[in-house]
Design an enzyme around this catalytic site. Structure first.
Site, PDB file in Angstrom:
ATOM      1  N   ARG A  16       0.838  -1.192   0.000  1.00  0.00           N
ATOM      2  CA  ARG A  16       0.000   0.000   0.000  1.00  0.00           C
ATOM      3  C   ARG A  16       0.881   1.253   0.000  1.00  0.00           C
ATOM      4  O   ARG A  16       2.082   1.162   0.216  1.00  0.00           O
ATOM      5  CB  ARG A  16      -0.966   0.003   1.185  1.00  0.00           C
ATOM      6  CG  ARG A  16      -0.341  -0.333   2.546  1.00  0.00           C
ATOM      7  CD  ARG A  16      -1.109   0.293   3.666  1.00  0.00           C
ATOM      8  NE  ARG A  16      -1.066   1.728   3.569  1.00  0.00           N
ATOM      9  CZ  ARG A  16      -0.009   2.455   3.911  1.00  0.00           C
ATOM     10  NH1 ARG A  16       1.069   1.913   4.395  1.00  0.00           N
ATOM     11  NH2 ARG A  16      -0.036   3.775   3.770  1.00  0.00           N
ATOM     12  N   GLY A  17       0.203   2.413  -0.195  1.00  0.00           N
ATOM     13  CA  GLY A  17       0.931   3.659  -0.367  1.00  0.00           C
ATOM     14  C   GLY A  17       1.199   3.798  -1.862  1.00  0.00           C
ATOM     15  O   GLY A  17       1.638   2.841  -2.524  1.00  0.00           O
ATOM     16  N   ARG A  53      -6.669  -1.169  -7.496  1.00  0.00           N
ATOM     17  CA  ARG A  53      -7.148  -0.057  -6.647  1.00  0.00           C
ATOM     18  C   ARG A  53      -7.403   1.150  -7.541  1.00  0.00           C
ATOM     19  O   ARG A  53      -6.542   1.510  -8.343  1.00  0.00           O
ATOM     20  CB  ARG A  53      -6.118   0.302  -5.564  1.00  0.00           C
ATOM     21  CG  ARG A  53      -6.121  -0.680  -4.414  1.00  0.00           C
ATOM     22  CD  ARG A  53      -5.361  -0.139  -3.221  1.00  0.00           C
ATOM     23  NE  ARG A  53      -6.211   0.613  -2.324  1.00  0.00           N
ATOM     24  CZ  ARG A  53      -5.754   1.194  -1.216  1.00  0.00           C
ATOM     25  NH1 ARG A  53      -4.477   1.160  -0.913  1.00  0.00           N
ATOM     26  NH2 ARG A  53      -6.583   1.840  -0.413  1.00  0.00           N
ATOM     27  N   CYS A 121      -2.450   9.391   7.891  1.00  0.00           N
ATOM     28  CA  CYS A 121      -2.147   8.177   7.124  1.00  0.00           C
ATOM     29  C   CYS A 121      -0.675   7.811   7.262  1.00  0.00           C
ATOM     30  O   CYS A 121       0.015   8.251   8.201  1.00  0.00           O
ATOM     31  CB  CYS A 121      -2.573   8.314   5.670  1.00  0.00           C
ATOM     32  SG  CYS A 121      -2.671   6.686   4.846  1.00  0.00           S
ATOM     33  N   ASP A 192      -2.229  10.450  -3.311  1.00  0.00           N
ATOM     34  CA  ASP A 192      -2.448   9.311  -4.207  1.00  0.00           C
ATOM     35  C   ASP A 192      -2.612   9.789  -5.642  1.00  0.00           C
ATOM     36  O   ASP A 192      -2.269   9.081  -6.584  1.00  0.00           O
ATOM     37  CB  ASP A 192      -3.672   8.510  -3.761  1.00  0.00           C
ATOM     38  CG  ASP A 192      -3.324   7.721  -2.510  1.00  0.00           C
ATOM     39  OD1 ASP A 192      -3.404   8.308  -1.405  1.00  0.00           O
ATOM     40  OD2 ASP A 192      -2.903   6.558  -2.641  1.00  0.00           O
ATOM     41  N   LYS A 203      -5.624   9.966   1.617  1.00  0.00           N
ATOM     42  CA  LYS A 203      -6.410   9.167   2.564  1.00  0.00           C
ATOM     43  C   LYS A 203      -7.598   9.934   3.120  1.00  0.00           C
ATOM     44  O   LYS A 203      -7.509  11.128   3.407  1.00  0.00           O
ATOM     45  CB  LYS A 203      -5.474   8.728   3.690  1.00  0.00           C
ATOM     46  CG  LYS A 203      -6.061   7.911   4.804  1.00  0.00           C
ATOM     47  CD  LYS A 203      -6.805   6.696   4.345  1.00  0.00           C
ATOM     48  CE  LYS A 203      -6.027   5.789   3.424  1.00  0.00           C
ATOM     49  NZ  LYS A 203      -6.898   4.772   2.745  1.00  0.00           N
ATOM     50  N   LYS A 228       2.474  10.626  -9.437  1.00  0.00           N
ATOM     51  CA  LYS A 228       1.093  10.684  -8.925  1.00  0.00           C
ATOM     52  C   LYS A 228       0.287  11.830  -9.558  1.00  0.00           C
ATOM     53  O   LYS A 228      -0.833  12.110  -9.145  1.00  0.00           O
ATOM     54  CB  LYS A 228       1.111  10.819  -7.407  1.00  0.00           C
ATOM     55  CG  LYS A 228       1.808   9.648  -6.723  1.00  0.00           C
ATOM     56  CD  LYS A 228       2.038   9.937  -5.265  1.00  0.00           C
ATOM     57  CE  LYS A 228       3.022   8.961  -4.673  1.00  0.00           C
ATOM     58  NZ  LYS A 228       3.533   9.440  -3.375  1.00  0.00           N
TER      59      LYS A 228
HETATM   60  C1  RUB Z   1      -2.159   5.613   1.518  1.00  0.00           C
HETATM   61  C2  RUB Z   1      -2.175   7.094   1.441  1.00  0.00           C
HETATM   62  C3  RUB Z   1      -0.835   7.765   1.362  1.00  0.00           C
HETATM   63  C4  RUB Z   1      -0.490   7.996  -0.100  1.00  0.00           C
HETATM   64  C5  RUB Z   1       0.949   8.450  -0.265  1.00  0.00           C
HETATM   65  O1  RUB Z   1      -3.454   5.059   1.513  1.00  0.00           O
HETATM   66  O2  RUB Z   1      -3.184   7.742   1.363  1.00  0.00           O
HETATM   67  O3  RUB Z   1      -0.857   8.999   2.013  1.00  0.00           O
HETATM   68  O4  RUB Z   1      -0.644   6.793  -0.824  1.00  0.00           O
HETATM   69  O5  RUB Z   1       1.812   7.428   0.163  1.00  0.00           O
HETATM   70  P1  RUB Z   1      -3.609   3.470   1.647  1.00  0.00           P
HETATM   71  P2  RUB Z   1       3.326   7.362  -0.342  1.00  0.00           P
HETATM   72  O6  RUB Z   1      -3.045   3.099   2.977  1.00  0.00           O
HETATM   73  O7  RUB Z   1      -5.066   3.221   1.530  1.00  0.00           O
HETATM   74  O8  RUB Z   1      -2.814   2.862   0.506  1.00  0.00           O
HETATM   75  O9  RUB Z   1       3.929   8.678  -0.010  1.00  0.00           O
HETATM   76  O10 RUB Z   1       3.937   6.224   0.415  1.00  0.00           O
HETATM   77  O11 RUB Z   1       3.293   7.110  -1.816  1.00  0.00           O
END
Ligand code: RUB
Length: 298
Positions: A16-17, A53, A121, A192, A203, A228
């Site tokens: 995730r992320g 997703r 998040c 995201d 989030k 992104k």
């Molecule tokens: C994760 C989320 C993170 C972004 C950025 O949501 O909202 O803030 O994805 O993350 P989930 P990163 O837990 O539902 O995946 O900086 O790691 O890309």
């Protein structure tokens, strides 16, 4: 690991992320190419990964780029010189990975001694910015929203605490109170998806925090790689917001549950966006898209 397994891990949030999702999906396609997949097979694998997703545009962006590379190599060399294609794909993946420390180096300069930072998040990008600021010798505190229903804030608080950063976990509904009473100076969040007009998807709960931050005159700083930025739609409000299983929230007999996983923070609430290429106002998102994706409204 197979494409189906990676897609399943993304859907179940084991992976995730937004950045990790992009790296995982690209690596899954890289494996397919190593295994000799044809273009139609790569397209099929891409469809499976893309559907995992819906709200993180880093996923289709990364997949589409690997597909573009494969199609480009196939056109110039039918039957495909896989070593050249694989070198391009590996280069893309390492650029994705390198964007994290690069961005952290830029974002860390925004953190000052005495700052009190609120985040929500678990963004690997925000974490790296804060770790870099700590490595630069900055003395600051963090409040981490716990991030119901999946508790990603627990990860954030644990990771920052392990990194020696003074971090306190709060319930999501304590964000306003904490900003008011604990001297919060900045709000840092990940993303995201960033839209051409500067709206940001992150989030669920991010937009509430953004409203409070604006009300209190604080900077909302979005930390996000350019992977992104979305070439698909101009407005954040048009995007499909992922709704997850109500069971994540609870199971109360006879009670209806609604579980949106992301929300849209309108650009009016965003002070700046930190990318691996520099810091921009949200209004400049369109120019990033134009430069990076050749995107145009004409
Ligand atoms: C994760 C989320 C993170 C972004 C950025 O949501 O909202 O803030 O994805 O993350 P989930 P990163 O837990 O539902 O995946 O900086 O790691 O890309």
């Amino acid at each position: 690991m197979s494409v189906e397994e990676i897609a399943q891990k993304i859907a179940s949030m084991e992976i995730r992320g937004a950045l990790r999702i992009a790296v995982a999906a690209s690596s899954a396609l890289e494996e397919e190419i190593i295994d000799g997949a044809s273009i139609p097979e790569l397209i099929k694998a891409s469809d499976i990964l893309r559907d995992a997703r819906p709200s993180a545009v880093s996923l289709p962006n990364a997949i589409n780029y690997v597909l573009y590379l494969a199609q480009k190599h196939e056109e110039s060399d039918p039957g495909m010189a896989r070593s050249l294609l694989l070198a391009d794909v590996a280069n893309f993946i390492s650029k994705l990975e390198d964007s994290l420390p690069k961005l952290a180096g830029i974002g860390a300069n925004l953190i000052a001694d005495g700052d009190v930072i609120l985040t929500i998040c678990n963004s690997s990008t925000v974490i790296e910015v804060l770790k870099q600021a700590k490595a630069n010798g900055k003395d600051f505190k963090v409040f981490a929203c716990e991030t119901r229903p999946r508790w990603q804030g627990h990860l954030t608080a644990t990771q920052l605490t392990k990194a020696g950063i003074d971090t306190t976990l709060i319930v999501d509904s304590a964000a306003h109170y904490t900003i008011q009473h604990k001297g919060v100076t900045k709000v840092l969040v990940g993303a995201d998806t960033v839209y051409a007009n500067g709206d940001v998807i992150n989030k669920i709960g991010t937009s509430q925090v953004a409203l409070v931050a604006k009300h209190m005159g604080l900077d909302l700083i979005v930390c996000t790689q350019t992977i992104k930025f979305s070439p698909f739609s101009v407005l954040g409000s048009l995007v499909q917001i992922e709704e997850r299983d109500p069971e994540e929230v609870g199971n109360i007999e006879g009670v209806k549950i609604f579980n949106p996983a992301f929300d849209v923070t309108s650009k009016e609430y965003i002070g700046m966006i930190v990318t691996e290429d520099g810091i921009i106002p949200p209004e400049a998102a369109y120019h990033v898209l134009k430069e990076k994706f050749g995107w145009s409204m004409e």
